[in-house]
Design a protein around this motif. Structure first.
Motif, PDB file in Angstrom:
ATOM      1  N   PHE A  47       0.752  -1.104  -0.112  1.00  0.00           N
ATOM      2  CA  PHE A  47       0.079  -0.039   0.155  1.00  0.00           C
ATOM      3  C   PHE A  47       0.756   1.320   0.069  1.00  0.00           C
ATOM      4  CE2 PHE A  47      -4.699   0.069   0.400  1.00  0.00           C
ATOM      5  CZ  PHE A  47      -4.933  -0.874  -0.296  1.00  0.00           C
ATOM      6  N   PHE A  48       2.111   1.328   0.529  1.00  0.00           N
ATOM      7  CA  PHE A  48       2.869   2.455   0.226  1.00  0.00           C
ATOM      8  C   PHE A  48       3.200   2.512  -0.896  1.00  0.00           C
ATOM      9  CE2 PHE A  48       3.902   1.733   5.135  1.00  0.00           C
ATOM     10  CZ  PHE A  48       3.578   3.020   5.543  1.00  0.00           C
ATOM     11  N   GLN A  55      -1.348  -0.159 -10.441  1.00  0.00           N
ATOM     12  CA  GLN A  55      -2.379  -0.838  -9.556  1.00  0.00           C
ATOM     13  C   GLN A  55      -2.466  -2.134  -9.563  1.00  0.00           C
ATOM     14  OE1 GLN A  55      -3.139   2.128 -11.406  1.00  0.00           O
ATOM     15  NE2 GLN A  55      -2.868   3.460  -9.950  1.00  0.00           N
ATOM     16  N   GLN A 105      -1.686  -3.375  -5.909  1.00  0.00           N
ATOM     17  CA  GLN A 105      -2.957  -3.727  -5.490  1.00  0.00           C
ATOM     18  C   GLN A 105      -3.535  -5.031  -5.377  1.00  0.00           C
ATOM     19  OE1 GLN A 105      -5.886  -0.646  -6.090  1.00  0.00           O
ATOM     20  NE2 GLN A 105      -7.312  -1.200  -4.360  1.00  0.00           N
ATOM     21  N   ILE A 123      -9.290  11.434   0.566  1.00  0.00           N
ATOM     22  CA  ILE A 123      -8.761  11.771  -0.937  1.00  0.00           C
ATOM     23  C   ILE A 123      -9.227  13.437  -1.020  1.00  0.00           C
ATOM     24  CG2 ILE A 123      -9.140  11.549  -3.272  1.00  0.00           C
ATOM     25  CD1 ILE A 123      -9.558   8.694  -2.668  1.00  0.00           C
ATOM     26  N   VAL A 182      -3.973   6.484   0.910  1.00  0.00           N
ATOM     27  CA  VAL A 182      -3.671   5.240   0.832  1.00  0.00           C
ATOM     28  C   VAL A 182      -2.414   4.945   1.733  1.00  0.00           C
ATOM     29  CG1 VAL A 182      -2.410   3.483  -0.626  1.00  0.00           C
ATOM     30  CG2 VAL A 182      -4.220   5.223  -1.506  1.00  0.00           C
ATOM     31  N   ARG A 183      -1.643   6.042   2.294  1.00  0.00           N
ATOM     32  CA  ARG A 183      -0.808   5.868   3.360  1.00  0.00           C
ATOM     33  C   ARG A 183      -1.357   5.537   4.545  1.00  0.00           C
ATOM     34  NH1 ARG A 183       2.092  10.243   0.332  1.00  0.00           N
ATOM     35  NH2 ARG A 183       2.799   9.700  -1.194  1.00  0.00           N
ATOM     36  N   SER A 184      -2.290   6.383   4.878  1.00  0.00           N
ATOM     37  CA  SER A 184      -3.031   6.239   6.064  1.00  0.00           C
ATOM     38  C   SER A 184      -3.569   4.775   6.089  1.00  0.00           C
ATOM     39  CB  SER A 184      -4.035   7.192   6.138  1.00  0.00           C
ATOM     40  OG  SER A 184      -3.661   8.580   5.811  1.00  0.00           O
ATOM     41  N   SER A 188       0.381   4.012  -3.049  1.00  0.00           N
ATOM     42  CA  SER A 188       0.450   5.345  -2.804  1.00  0.00           C
ATOM     43  C   SER A 188       1.117   6.366  -3.843  1.00  0.00           C
ATOM     44  CB  SER A 188       0.387   5.849  -1.452  1.00  0.00           C
ATOM     45  OG  SER A 188       1.906   5.797  -1.168  1.00  0.00           O
ATOM     46  N   PHE A 212      -5.005  11.170  -3.082  1.00  0.00           N
ATOM     47  CA  PHE A 212      -4.973   9.805  -3.208  1.00  0.00           C
ATOM     48  C   PHE A 212      -3.748   9.128  -2.380  1.00  0.00           C
ATOM     49  CE2 PHE A 212      -3.824   5.840  -5.245  1.00  0.00           C
ATOM     50  CZ  PHE A 212      -4.924   5.095  -4.956  1.00  0.00           C
ATOM     51  N   GLY A 213      -2.499   9.803  -2.734  1.00  0.00           N
ATOM     52  CA  GLY A 213      -1.491   9.332  -2.136  1.00  0.00           C
ATOM     53  C   GLY A 213      -1.318   9.161  -0.436  1.00  0.00           C
ATOM     54  N   TRP A 214      -1.808  10.121   0.133  1.00  0.00           N
ATOM     55  CA  TRP A 214      -1.751  10.092   1.787  1.00  0.00           C
ATOM     56  C   TRP A 214      -2.828   9.594   2.202  1.00  0.00           C
ATOM     57  CZ3 TRP A 214       2.049  10.389   4.761  1.00  0.00           C
ATOM     58  CH2 TRP A 214       2.966  11.021   4.720  1.00  0.00           C
TER      59      TRP A 214
END
Length: 422
Positions: free
Chosen positions: A110-111, A124, A128, A181, A190-192, A114, A186-188
């Motif tokens: 997932f990192f 993806q 993913q 989002i 997904v990082r969360s 992101s 989107f990046g952060w």
């Protein structure tokens, strides 16, 4: 001392202590850890509908719904197919290494997700679909397999808790994505999720323990047990589960997009998938307890039949927001027992020495249905109109009815009396 360091997740027991205690602090700590693993593995898979909505509308607009749905379908395929081997590896290795390795791979995936770029769908797929689920299969199936070490009478309830954790992820992660989002990108967002996965696995690593001695890794022919299909009951059950797996994920993947198609960016559309997963928690736990009293085959047959009836009776004619919310809530509940009771039904009709191989063979078979089901459904909605979604719903409902028919035949092959507990 060196041996103790190498085997921190094995609770020392004597030869007369293998009977599951059905309770106690360590037993429920193991359930806690296993539930967190379910939350952060299959829970992420259950949240794919939220990713799909975002990909269709914003991130991967150069691709049609069928290709995008393949991301989620490949997730389930990888998880199910390699799950056929994961149980045997768990028996040989134990959770000591499998749980932390699973946590590292899933969080790392997932990192990496992101960092993926818009309109680069292969990224993806790699992160993913493949990498995440290769890691998830090392955690999710061992989390289920360890429960019988601690529970017998309460096993259905304890396994239901793990599967409820998977549904819980399907509630939390879509809501997170929809709120984060627009604010942080989107990046952060997904990082969360990746940080939550790490936290869950950190707890699971120290709470999941096994009580039984390890077994040698069996040869491949015992893991992939093709001879199971000589048993008519098993063959009919596997056919019914296969047809149902072709259909059962379609509402989870597409209900949010259907809501957006009907009502645009309404306040309720982002919550359709979380509602479905919320009621699925109760659908995976309560009927599992009931099944021990009235029969596992009876409950799973009724569950699959009702799911198909809901597709035709409620989803197909729906145009208003209230009916689609009602559909999401009811479908989540009635589809839940299918996932919980599949292994229990196989266990009921299998010799003790063949249970593991037969369950693994079932999941390997279902993986191909999961790979095909939602992408075929996506072919019906290349353009997002109500008429196209209705074609998807007919496809979903018909496959569910075929699956229910095979499951009923398997039940009748076990016992012809309609009111018998089977």
């Amino acid at each position: 001392m060196g041996k103790e360091l190498l085997e921190p997740s094995v609770t020392p027991i004597g030869p007369d202590s293998l009977e599951p205690p059905d309770g106690g602090l360590q037993a429920w700590l193991t359930v806690l850890g296993a539930t967190l693993v379910g939350f952060s593995t299959f829970g992420v898979v259950n949240a794919f509908g939220a990713f799909s909505d975002f990909y269709n509308r914003i991130y991967l607009t150069n691709y049609d719904s069928t290709i995008i749905s393949m991301i989620g379908a490949l997730q389930v395929f990888v998880l199910y197919f390699f799950g056929a081997f994961s149980g045997a590896i768990f028996d040989a290795v134990g959770p000591t290494y499998m749980i932390p390795v699973s946590g590292f791979i899933t969080a790392f995936a997932f990192f990496m997700l992101s960092l993926t770029k818009p309109e680069q769908i292969y990224q993806q797929f790699l992160t993913q679909s493949i990498l995440f689920n290769l890691g998830a299969t090392l955690g999710f199936f061992p989390a289920l397999s360890v429960i019988p070490h601690w529970f017998r009478r309460k096993a259905a309830y304890a396994i239901g808790c793990v599967l409820a954790g998977a549904s819980g992820g399907g509630i939390v992660f879509p809501i997170m994505l929809n709120h984060l989002i627009p604010r942080v990108g989107f990046g952060w967002a997904v990082r969360s999720i990746a940080f939550i996965i790490l936290s869950c696995f950190a707890v699971a690593t120290f709470t999941i323990k096994t009580r039984r001695p390890r077994k040698p890794l069996p040869p491949l022919y015992k893991i992939i047990n093709l001879s199971a299909f000589r048993d008519t009951r098993y063959a009919l059950f596997a056919a019914g589960a296969f047809f149902n797996i072709l259909s059962v994920f379609n509402p989870f993947f597409y209900v949010g997009l259907y809501g957006v198609t009907l009502h645009g960016e309404s306040k309720l559309s982002p919550y359709l998938l979380p509602i479905m997963n919320a009621t699925s928690i109760f659908g995976r736990v309560l009927p599992a307890i009931l099944a021990d009293r009235v029969g596992r085959f009876n409950v799973i047959c009724i569950s699959v039949l009702l799911s198909s009836i809901l597709d035709f009776a409620l989803w197909y004619p729906t145009t208003g927001e209230t009916p689609i919310i009602v559909f999401a809530a009811l479908y989540g509940f009635v589809s839940g027992p299918f996932f919980t009771l599949m292994p229990a039904c196989v266990n009921q009709i299998s010799p003790v020495e063949s249970v593991g191989g037969r369950i693994g063979m079932l999941f390997a078979t279902l993986s191909f249905g999961a790979l095909a089901g939602t992408p075929i459904g996506g072919l019906f909605i290349k353009t997002h109109t109500r008429e196209n979604f209705q074609r998807l719903i007919i496809y979903t409902g018909v496959l569910g009815l075929v699956g229910a028919a095979f499951l009923i035949l398997a039940r009748l092959r076990c016992e012809r009396r309609l009111l018998a507990r089977v």
